[in-house]
Write a protein that holds these residues in place. Structure first.
Motif, short mmCIF file in Angstrom:
data_model
loop_
_atom_site.label_atom_id
_atom_site.label_comp_id
_atom_site.label_asym_id
_atom_site.label_seq_id
_atom_site.Cartn_x
_atom_site.Cartn_y
_atom_site.Cartn_z
N HIS A 133 0.83 -1.20 0.00
CA HIS A 133 0.00 0.00 0.00
C HIS A 133 0.87 1.25 0.00
O HIS A 133 2.07 1.19 0.25
N THR A 160 1.09 -0.58 -7.00
CA THR A 160 0.44 0.43 -6.16
C THR A 160 0.62 1.81 -6.78
O THR A 160 1.53 2.04 -7.56
N ALA A 292 -1.64 -5.78 -4.25
CA ALA A 292 -1.85 -4.47 -3.64
C ALA A 292 -3.15 -4.41 -2.86
O ALA A 292 -4.16 -5.01 -3.24
N SER A 296 -4.98 1.15 -2.64
CA SER A 296 -3.72 1.61 -3.25
C SER A 296 -3.49 1.02 -4.64
O SER A 296 -2.42 1.19 -5.22
#
Length: 363
Positions: A133, A160, A292, A296
C-alpha cells in the motif's frame, strides 16, 4: 493474437504498448519525413523540420497537462535512473537533508543514489508490509526544511499508485515514469516531475522533466555540464544531439492523446480497463490474489498471484500460447503482472479478463 494485424495482447511493463495509429504514422513517414527526402532519424537536430517537431512536442505536453509558464519542459537521456542521481546532485547539499518516501524498488534506488550526495531521510516506508500500500498522508514524517520530498507515483513492480499527493513545504519531486499522462494532475503541487518515456509517452530513450523555474536558481553549479538542468533549460534541450526519433514519437503519442479527448477521457478509459481485470481477481473466490491493497491499487500495473505455484506457471504458459505477452511479474517478486498503460486497448484487457475466468473454470 489480437485480431488487429495479428498484434499481440501486449502487457509488457516497459518498453510497452504504443498506439497502433502512431506506429502506422511512423511507418509511413520513416523513409521520407515531411517531404525532406530523409527519415526523421537522418535530420539534423538543428534543422527547421526537426525544430518544429521538437517545439510542438513541448507545446502539446504543456497544453495537455496545463503546465504553467513558471515551469520548464526539457527532454533528457539516461532514463529515470539517471534522475535518481541528477536530482540530489543539483539540489542536495552535502550538509543538507531530503525526504524520501519508500513505496517500492525504484524509490529505494533513488534513495541509494541520494546517499552519495547528502543526507536522505526515509520519511515513510511500506517495505515492512511488502509494499502492498501507499502510506497515508498523516503517516508522513516530513521535514519542512528539507531540500525536497521525493515520491514514486506509481510502483510498477508491486502494483500500487498514489491517489492523493502530499501537500509539502519543501518542493515535491515525483518519479512519474509509469503513470504520467494517465490522468489529470495539478502541476502546481510539484517542484519537479520526471518520467522515462517507455510506458505512456513513447519508445525508450527520452526522459521528460517538468521543472519549476525557481528550483533552477537554487541548483548546484559545481557539477558537470551534462548533469545540470540549466544546461538543457537554457538550450531548449538542444545543447547536444537529443534522441530525435524518440522525441518525434513522443510528439505523435501526444497527438494521439489529444485525439482520444485529452486526459479526462484517458483517465476514464484506464479505469474501465483496469476494472475488467480487477473484477476477474475479486470475483475469483481467491483463485487469483491481488498483491496491492484495494485502496492503493494501480491503474497501470495489476499484480496478482495464483494460490498454487505450479498452477501459476501453467497459467502463464497457457496465456503465452493464447497470445498474451508480458504477464510475468518482475523478476524480483515473481507472480503475474498486467501493465495496462494508456495505449493498451480495452479489447486487450477484456481478452485477458475473459481468459482468466476461463482458466479458473478449467482448474
Amino acid at each position: 493474437m489480437s485480431s488487429t494485424n495479428q498484434r499481440a495482447f501486449n502487457f509488457n511493463a516497459g518498453p510497452s504498448a504504443l498506439p497502433l495509429g502512431v506506429l502506422q504514422t511512423a511507418q509511413e513517414q520513416l523513409v521520407n519525413f515531411n517531404n525532406t527526402g530523409m527519415s526523421i532519424m537522418e535530420l539534423s537536430h538543428r534543422s527547421k523540420d526537426f525544430e518544429q517537431v521538437h517545439n510542438e512536442a513541448i507545446a502539446r505536453l504543456r497544453t495537455l497537462y496545463a503546465v504553467p509558464d513558471n515551469y520548464e519542459i526539457i527532454f533528457l537521456q539516461g532514463g529515470a535512473s539517471l534522475q535518481f542521481s541528477m536530482i540530489p546532485m543539483n539540489f542536495l547539499q552535502q550538509d543538507g537533508q531530503a525526504d524520501y518516501i519508500l513505496t517500492g524498488v525504484w524509490s529505494e534506488k533513488a534513495l541509494a543514489e541520494a546517499k552519495l550526495f547528502g543526507t536522505p531521510v526515509v520519511a515513510a516506508s511500506t517495505k515492512d508490509h511488502h509494499y502492498k500500500h501507499i502510506p497515508a498522508i498523516d503517516e508522513l514524517n516530513l521535514n519542512d526544511a528539507a531540500a525536497y520530498v521525493h515520491i514514486t507515483t506509481n510502483n510498477t513492480i508491486y502494483g500500487t499508485q498514489w491517489k492523493e499527493f502530499p501537500a509539502t513545504t519543501a518542493p515535491l519531486i515525483a518519479d512519474m515514469s509509469s503513470d504520467i499522462l494517465s490522468t489529470p494532475i495539478d502541476i502546481n503541487k510539484f517542484g519537479l516531475i520526471y518520467a522515462g518515456a517507455q510506458k505512456n509517452l513513447g519508445p525508450s530513450g527520452v526522459t521528460v522533466v517538468i521543472i519549476r523555474k525557481d528550483l533552477l536558481d537554487k541548483a548546484n553549479t559545481h557539477i558537470p555540464t551534462m548533469l545540470k538542468y540549466s544546461t538543457f533549460t537554457e538550450n531548449n534541450s538542444l545543447y547536444n544531439t537529443p534522441p530525435t526519433f524518440g522525441i518525434y514519437m513522443l510528439g505523435e503519442v501526444l497527438k494521439w492523446v489529444e485525439a482520444q479527448g485529452g486526459l479526462e477521457k484517458i483517465a476514464a478509459h484506464n479505469e474501465a480497463k483496469a476494472k475488467l481485470i480487477y473484477d476477474a481477481i475479486d470475483e475469483s473466490n481467491s483463485f487469483y490474489v491481488g498483491h496491492a491493497d484495494k485502496e492503493s491499487r494501480s491503474l497501470m500495473n495489476i499484480t496478482f498471484r495464483l494460490a498454487d505455484e505450479e498452477l501459476e506457471k501453467q497459467f502463464l504458459a497457457e496465456a503465452k500460447e493464447a497470445g498474451f505477452v508480458g504477464l510475468n511479474g518482475h523478476r524480483s517478486v515473481g507472480g503475474c503482472r498486467a501493465s495496462t498503460y494508456n495505449a493498451v486497448p480495452y479489447a486487450t484487457c477484456k481478452a485477458l479478463a475473459d481468459f482468466m475466468v476461463q482458466f479458473q473454470a478449467k482448474h
